[in-house]
Structures are given as structure tokens and as C-alpha cells.
Design a protein around this motif. Structure first.
Motif, PDB file in Angstrom:
ATOM      1  N   ASN A   8       0.804  -1.223   0.000  1.00 27.27           N
ATOM      2  CA  ASN A   8       0.000   0.000   0.000  1.00 27.27           C
ATOM      3  C   ASN A   8       0.836   1.272   0.000  1.00 27.27           C
ATOM      4  O   ASN A   8       0.302   2.363   0.068  1.00 27.27           O
ATOM      5  CB  ASN A   8      -0.903   0.016   1.232  1.00 27.27           C
ATOM      6  CG  ASN A   8      -2.007  -1.019   1.138  1.00 27.27           C
ATOM      7  OD1 ASN A   8      -2.477  -1.295   0.047  1.00 27.27           O
ATOM      8  ND2 ASN A   8      -2.387  -1.596   2.250  1.00 27.27           N
ATOM      9  N   GLU A  11      -0.217   3.925  -2.651  1.00 25.83           N
ATOM     10  CA  GLU A  11      -1.640   4.077  -2.959  1.00 25.83           C
ATOM     11  C   GLU A  11      -2.091   5.493  -2.620  1.00 25.83           C
ATOM     12  O   GLU A  11      -2.121   5.890  -1.458  1.00 25.83           O
ATOM     13  CB  GLU A  11      -2.463   3.052  -2.176  1.00 25.83           C
ATOM     14  CG  GLU A  11      -3.958   3.150  -2.470  1.00 25.83           C
ATOM     15  CD  GLU A  11      -4.754   2.153  -1.655  1.00 25.83           C
ATOM     16  OE1 GLU A  11      -5.980   2.348  -1.521  1.00 25.83           O
ATOM     17  OE2 GLU A  11      -4.156   1.180  -1.151  1.00 25.83           O
ATOM     18  N   VAL A  13      -4.639   8.412  -1.950  1.00 19.06           N
ATOM     19  CA  VAL A  13      -6.010   8.488  -1.427  1.00 19.06           C
ATOM     20  C   VAL A  13      -6.437   9.952  -1.325  1.00 19.06           C
ATOM     21  O   VAL A  13      -5.601  10.859  -1.275  1.00 19.06           O
ATOM     22  CB  VAL A  13      -6.121   7.816  -0.040  1.00 19.06           C
ATOM     23  CG1 VAL A  13      -5.863   6.319  -0.153  1.00 19.06           C
ATOM     24  CG2 VAL A  13      -5.155   8.438   0.958  1.00 19.06           C
ATOM     25  N   LEU A  19      -9.545   3.658   4.511  1.00 18.16           N
ATOM     26  CA  LEU A  19      -8.183   3.137   4.649  1.00 18.16           C
ATOM     27  C   LEU A  19      -8.174   1.740   5.249  1.00 18.16           C
ATOM     28  O   LEU A  19      -7.347   0.904   4.884  1.00 18.16           O
ATOM     29  CB  LEU A  19      -7.335   4.075   5.519  1.00 18.16           C
ATOM     30  CG  LEU A  19      -7.133   5.501   5.027  1.00 18.16           C
ATOM     31  CD1 LEU A  19      -6.286   6.286   6.018  1.00 18.16           C
ATOM     32  CD2 LEU A  19      -6.473   5.517   3.645  1.00 18.16           C
ATOM     33  N   ASP A  20      -9.074   1.489   6.208  1.00 21.49           N
ATOM     34  CA  ASP A  20      -9.099   0.182   6.864  1.00 21.49           C
ATOM     35  C   ASP A  20     -10.439  -0.044   7.562  1.00 21.49           C
ATOM     36  O   ASP A  20     -11.012   0.884   8.132  1.00 21.49           O
ATOM     37  CB  ASP A  20      -7.970   0.082   7.894  1.00 21.49           C
ATOM     38  CG  ASP A  20      -7.964  -1.264   8.601  1.00 21.49           C
ATOM     39  OD1 ASP A  20      -7.468  -2.236   7.998  1.00 21.49           O
ATOM     40  OD2 ASP A  20      -8.463  -1.341   9.738  1.00 21.49           O
ATOM     41  N   ALA A  30      -5.476  10.785   9.472  1.00 21.10           N
ATOM     42  CA  ALA A  30      -6.574   9.833   9.297  1.00 21.10           C
ATOM     43  C   ALA A  30      -7.524   9.963  10.488  1.00 21.10           C
ATOM     44  O   ALA A  30      -7.151  10.489  11.537  1.00 21.10           O
ATOM     45  CB  ALA A  30      -6.038   8.413   9.192  1.00 21.10           C
ATOM     46  N   ALA A  39      -9.234   8.456   5.268  1.00 19.84           N
ATOM     47  CA  ALA A  39      -8.223   9.475   4.965  1.00 19.84           C
ATOM     48  C   ALA A  39      -8.760  10.860   5.277  1.00 19.84           C
ATOM     49  O   ALA A  39      -9.905  11.170   4.950  1.00 19.84           O
ATOM     50  CB  ALA A  39      -7.811   9.386   3.501  1.00 19.84           C
ATOM     51  N   LYS A  45      -1.325   6.481   1.118  1.00 21.45           N
ATOM     52  CA  LYS A  45      -1.660   5.598   2.234  1.00 21.45           C
ATOM     53  C   LYS A  45      -0.393   5.012   2.835  1.00 21.45           C
ATOM     54  O   LYS A  45       0.498   4.556   2.115  1.00 21.45           O
ATOM     55  CB  LYS A  45      -2.574   4.482   1.737  1.00 21.45           C
ATOM     56  CG  LYS A  45      -3.035   3.514   2.835  1.00 21.45           C
ATOM     57  CD  LYS A  45      -3.997   2.488   2.267  1.00 21.45           C
ATOM     58  CE  LYS A  45      -4.463   1.502   3.315  1.00 21.45           C
ATOM     59  NZ  LYS A  45      -5.416   0.521   2.757  1.00 21.45           N
ATOM     60  N   ASN A  46      -0.312   5.025   4.162  1.00 21.46           N
ATOM     61  CA  ASN A  46       0.877   4.542   4.852  1.00 21.46           C
ATOM     62  C   ASN A  46       0.481   3.601   5.980  1.00 21.46           C
ATOM     63  O   ASN A  46      -0.201   3.998   6.922  1.00 21.46           O
ATOM     64  CB  ASN A  46       1.676   5.724   5.418  1.00 21.46           C
ATOM     65  CG  ASN A  46       2.948   5.277   6.096  1.00 21.46           C
ATOM     66  OD1 ASN A  46       3.707   4.491   5.545  1.00 21.46           O
ATOM     67  ND2 ASN A  46       3.191   5.788   7.292  1.00 21.46           N
ATOM     68  N   VAL A  52      -2.647   2.867  10.417  1.00 25.02           N
ATOM     69  CA  VAL A  52      -2.737   3.309   9.034  1.00 25.02           C
ATOM     70  C   VAL A  52      -2.982   4.816   9.017  1.00 25.02           C
ATOM     71  O   VAL A  52      -3.794   5.342   9.778  1.00 25.02           O
ATOM     72  CB  VAL A  52      -3.850   2.554   8.260  1.00 25.02           C
ATOM     73  CG1 VAL A  52      -5.212   2.766   8.912  1.00 25.02           C
ATOM     74  CG2 VAL A  52      -3.879   2.978   6.799  1.00 25.02           C
ATOM     75  N   VAL A  54      -1.929   8.711   6.470  1.00 24.87           N
ATOM     76  CA  VAL A  54      -1.725   9.279   5.140  1.00 24.87           C
ATOM     77  C   VAL A  54      -0.514  10.207   5.171  1.00 24.87           C
ATOM     78  O   VAL A  54      -0.405  11.079   6.037  1.00 24.87           O
ATOM     79  CB  VAL A  54      -2.963  10.071   4.664  1.00 24.87           C
ATOM     80  CG1 VAL A  54      -2.735  10.616   3.257  1.00 24.87           C
ATOM     81  CG2 VAL A  54      -4.206   9.204   4.711  1.00 24.87           C
TER      82      VAL A  54
END
Length: 235
Positions: A8, A11, A13, A19-20, A30, A39, A45-46, A52, A54
Motif C-alpha cells: 500500500n 496508494e 487516497v 483506509l481500513d 486519518a 483518509a 496511504k501509509n 494506518v 496518510v
């Protein structure tokens, strides 16, 4: 989880993107709504372990405790220096946080307006007040070389996984390189080699979202500098 992070990593966003929905924690940029993480900004995305977030694609650098940065002295007081670290608010460097014994009012004898320094972010409080230091290994005033500025959001790509990208550039160009988390990168070496290192970093900035980037940067450097001896000091 590490494989998920790698998958990811690039990715892109936009605000409101999911995100999850598996119970992960919300990281930087996030937020959680009804148990799901979304997001909060435009970015990449990180995923890291069970969190998770951004990484912003642009905007100003937002300091985080522990970051190493490159700053420029922009004002001097009797007991501190005001440092521009590419953030939306100033970073005072107090005389107690430099490696010299500075008497009150003697600050200009050690650092002047325009001087470039390597710093570490000690703390950022809720009011956005920053504490920085030069009292750590490798931190110092920078003399010589050249500085490249790029979006702070691309710094992680320049560094690469476990430092692989920047180490490869150092080895192939025989340059000393210091990467600041605030998007400033210092490069010092033979003129031709340093120029190639700068070009390589600009390629990374321009093509940060591309695949096989490490291989392409490596080939670029080898084509420009086919024979190297790697015996310079590492930074």
C-alpha cells in the motif's frame, strides 16, 4: 503486516477514502468513523504495524519529535537563534542546545543569519512550540557542498526501504549526503559526482510514485559515473 505496508506504500487516497475496516488504529492525517479508518487529506496511504495513516503529497513540513532536519538561521537573539526548518512556525535553537559554551549576547560569534545547520526535533507540544537541538551525533553547522530542496512528502522515497536508496546513491557517487525530514538534502563531493547525485534525487522526486525506481536510478548513476572508488566518509 509488513507485506501489507509494502503493497500500500504508493496508494494515493483523497479525503474520505476508506483506509481500513479491520480494526487498525488511525495514524497521521486519518480519522475513525463507526470503527473504520478514513483518509483526512490527499496523500499516500501509509501502513505501519497496526496503524494506518496518510503521508501528505504536498504542503508544509509538520515537525515530529525525533526528526532530523536541515535549518537555516534567519534571526539571532541574545540567547537563541531562530531557525527556518521549512515548517509553518519558527524553531528557536537555545544556547543550551548547541555543542559550544555560549555566553549571553555572544550568539552571533557562533552562528549567523544564513548559516545552515543540521538539527534534531526534541519536542513539539500541543501549541506547536518546537524545541530543537544540535547536541546529538552528526549534528553540526554545514559548510560547503550544496543543498537540494524537495517536497518533504518525497523524503521517504529518497531514503528507501531500510535506507537502501540513499545508501546506493552515496556508494555510487562517492558523496556525503544528509537527508533532512523537512525536505532539505545536503550533498558534498566531487563536482561531477555531486551533480549526478543531485540529478538522481530530482529523478526520485519527479517519479516518486513509479515502480522499479531504485533500479532505474542505479542505472542512471552507473551510466553517468561508470567507475567509482567508495572510500569517502559516510554520513
Amino acid at each position: 503486516m509488513e507485506k501489507r505496508s509494502a503493497r500500500n506504500a504508493r496508494e494515493v487516497v483523497v479525503p474520505g477514502d476508506l483506509l481500513d475496516d479491520s480494526g487498525m488504529n488511525a495514524g497521521s492525517n486519518a480519522y475513525v468513523h463507526n470503527g473504520k479508518v478514513y483518509a483526512g487529506i490527499l496523500g499516500v496511504k501509509n501502513v505501519y504495524h497496526d496503524t494506518v495513516g496518510v503521508i501528505p503529497l504536498g504542503g508544509r513540513y509538520m515537525p515530529t519529535t525525533g526528526d532530523t532536519v536541515i535549518g537555516v538561521i534567519e534571526d539571532i537573539g541574545p540567547s537563541n537563534w531562530l531557525v527556518n526548518i521549512n515548517a509553518p512556525y519558527p524553531a528557536p535553537l537555545h544556547v543550551n542546545e548547541v555543542p559550544w559554551k555560549v555566553e549571553f549576547g555572544d550568539t552571533s560569534k557562533y552562528l549567523n543569519v544564513g548559516n545552515v545547520v543540521m538539527l534534531k526535533i526534541l519536542m513539539v507540544d500541543e501549541s506547536k512550540k518546537i524545541q530543537v537541538t544540535m547536541k546529538d551525533s552528526g549534528l553540526r553547522r554545514i559548510e560547503g557542498g550544496q543543498m537540494v530542496e524537495m517536497s518533504h512528502s518525497k523524503v521517504s522515497r529518497v531514503i528507501g526501504k531500510s535506507g537502501s536508496m540513499i545508501q546506493m546513491i552515496k556508494n555510487l557517487t562517492d558523496c556525503r549526503i544528509f537527508v533532512g525530514q523537512n525536505g532539505r538534502i545536503w550533498i558534498d563531493g566531487d563536482d561531477e559526482n555531486a551533480s549526478v547525485a543531485v540529478e538522481a534525487i530530482k529523478i526520485i522526486e519527479k517519479e516518486a510514485q513509479s515502480s522499479n525506481l531504485t533500479e532505474r536510478v542505479e542505472n542512471f548513476i552507473k551510466n553517468r559515473l561508470p567507475q567509482k572508488d567508495n572510500d569517502r566518509e559516510e554520513y
